[in-house]
Design a protein around this motif. Sequence first.
Motif, PDB file in Angstrom:
ATOM      1  N   ALA A 282       2.620   0.514  -9.892  1.00 27.70           N
ATOM      2  CA  ALA A 282       2.926  -0.006  -8.558  1.00 27.70           C
ATOM      3  C   ALA A 282       3.007   1.139  -7.545  1.00 27.70           C
ATOM      4  CB  ALA A 282       4.233  -0.798  -8.577  1.00 27.70           C
ATOM      5  N   GLU A 283       3.678   2.221  -7.916  1.00 30.94           N
ATOM      6  CA  GLU A 283       3.774   3.384  -7.021  1.00 30.94           C
ATOM      7  C   GLU A 283       2.393   3.977  -6.748  1.00 30.94           C
ATOM      8  OE1 GLU A 283       6.500   6.085  -8.904  1.00 30.94           O
ATOM      9  OE2 GLU A 283       8.250   4.822  -8.448  1.00 30.94           O
TER      10      GLU A 283
ATOM     11  N   VAL B 219       0.537   1.643  -4.347  1.00 30.26           N
ATOM     12  CA  VAL B 219       1.096   1.765  -2.993  1.00 30.26           C
ATOM     13  C   VAL B 219       0.591   3.047  -2.335  1.00 30.26           C
ATOM     14  CG1 VAL B 219       3.245   2.121  -1.700  1.00 30.26           C
ATOM     15  CG2 VAL B 219       3.097   0.268  -3.375  1.00 30.26           C
TER      16      VAL B 219
ATOM     17  N   TYR C  97      -2.130  -0.054  -1.138  1.00 27.19           N
ATOM     18  CA  TYR C  97      -1.822  -1.430  -1.505  1.00 27.19           C
ATOM     19  C   TYR C  97      -0.404  -1.773  -1.050  1.00 27.19           C
ATOM     20  CZ  TYR C  97      -5.893  -1.651  -4.624  1.00 27.19           C
ATOM     21  OH  TYR C  97      -7.158  -1.670  -5.148  1.00 27.19           O
ATOM     22  N   GLU C  98      -0.181  -3.040  -0.780  1.00 31.19           N
ATOM     23  CA  GLU C  98       1.152  -3.524  -0.415  1.00 31.19           C
ATOM     24  C   GLU C  98       1.768  -4.237  -1.609  1.00 31.19           C
ATOM     25  OE1 GLU C  98       3.215  -6.890   2.466  1.00 31.19           O
ATOM     26  OE2 GLU C  98       1.123  -6.325   2.830  1.00 31.19           O
ATOM     27  N   PHE C  99       2.944  -3.805  -2.000  1.00 30.15           N
ATOM     28  CA  PHE C  99       3.660  -4.434  -3.102  1.00 30.15           C
ATOM     29  C   PHE C  99       4.222  -5.768  -2.650  1.00 30.15           C
ATOM     30  CE2 PHE C  99       7.654  -5.361  -5.263  1.00 30.15           C
ATOM     31  CZ  PHE C  99       7.257  -5.334  -6.590  1.00 30.15           C
TER      32      PHE C  99
ATOM     33  N   MET D  90      -0.006  -7.722  -5.663  1.00 32.59           N
ATOM     34  CA  MET D  90      -0.192  -6.769  -4.582  1.00 32.59           C
ATOM     35  C   MET D  90      -1.117  -7.396  -3.532  1.00 32.59           C
ATOM     36  SD  MET D  90       1.423  -4.117  -6.015  1.00 32.59           S
ATOM     37  CE  MET D  90       0.992  -2.612  -5.199  1.00 32.59           C
TER      38      MET D  90
ATOM     39  N   TYR E 273      -4.191  -6.077  -0.702  1.00 31.08           N
ATOM     40  CA  TYR E 273      -5.020  -4.962  -0.254  1.00 31.08           C
ATOM     41  C   TYR E 273      -6.166  -5.507   0.575  1.00 31.08           C
ATOM     42  CZ  TYR E 273      -7.700  -0.611  -0.502  1.00 31.08           C
ATOM     43  OH  TYR E 273      -8.390   0.542  -0.196  1.00 31.08           O
TER      44      TYR E 273
END
Length: 118
Positions: free
Chosen positions: A16-17, A20, A24-26, A42, A44
């Motif tokens: 996830a990190e 991001v 990308y948006e979590f 996510m 994008y």
Amino acid sequence: MAQHNDRGNEAERLAAEWLVAKGYEFIQSNYRYRHAEIDLIMKYKGILIFVEIKFRSGTGYGFAEEFVDYKKSELIISAADHYVHEKDWHKDIRFDIIAVYKDQKGNVSFKHFEDAFY
């Protein structure tokens, strides 16, 4: 909690990190629907992306991405379908796989398979 669960959770956090950092948006992690779980959701470039994370500390038993079989993909698709209807999402979606590898020195690397199945 079992050690493999701890490693899986850590792999999901690292992936996830990493996503991001790539823009990308979590949205959510560990979305459950019946017997299925989506590791990460996510966004994008206007696309909602359902991400399956697979962790391996080596390739002796095969590559991480090889462990997303037909049955697993069907479960993920079912959960994603429920999520899309629940959130009333009307734009594009995609299914990705992120393979997280950790070597003996603790170095982590990622392989990203965009649009891996559907």
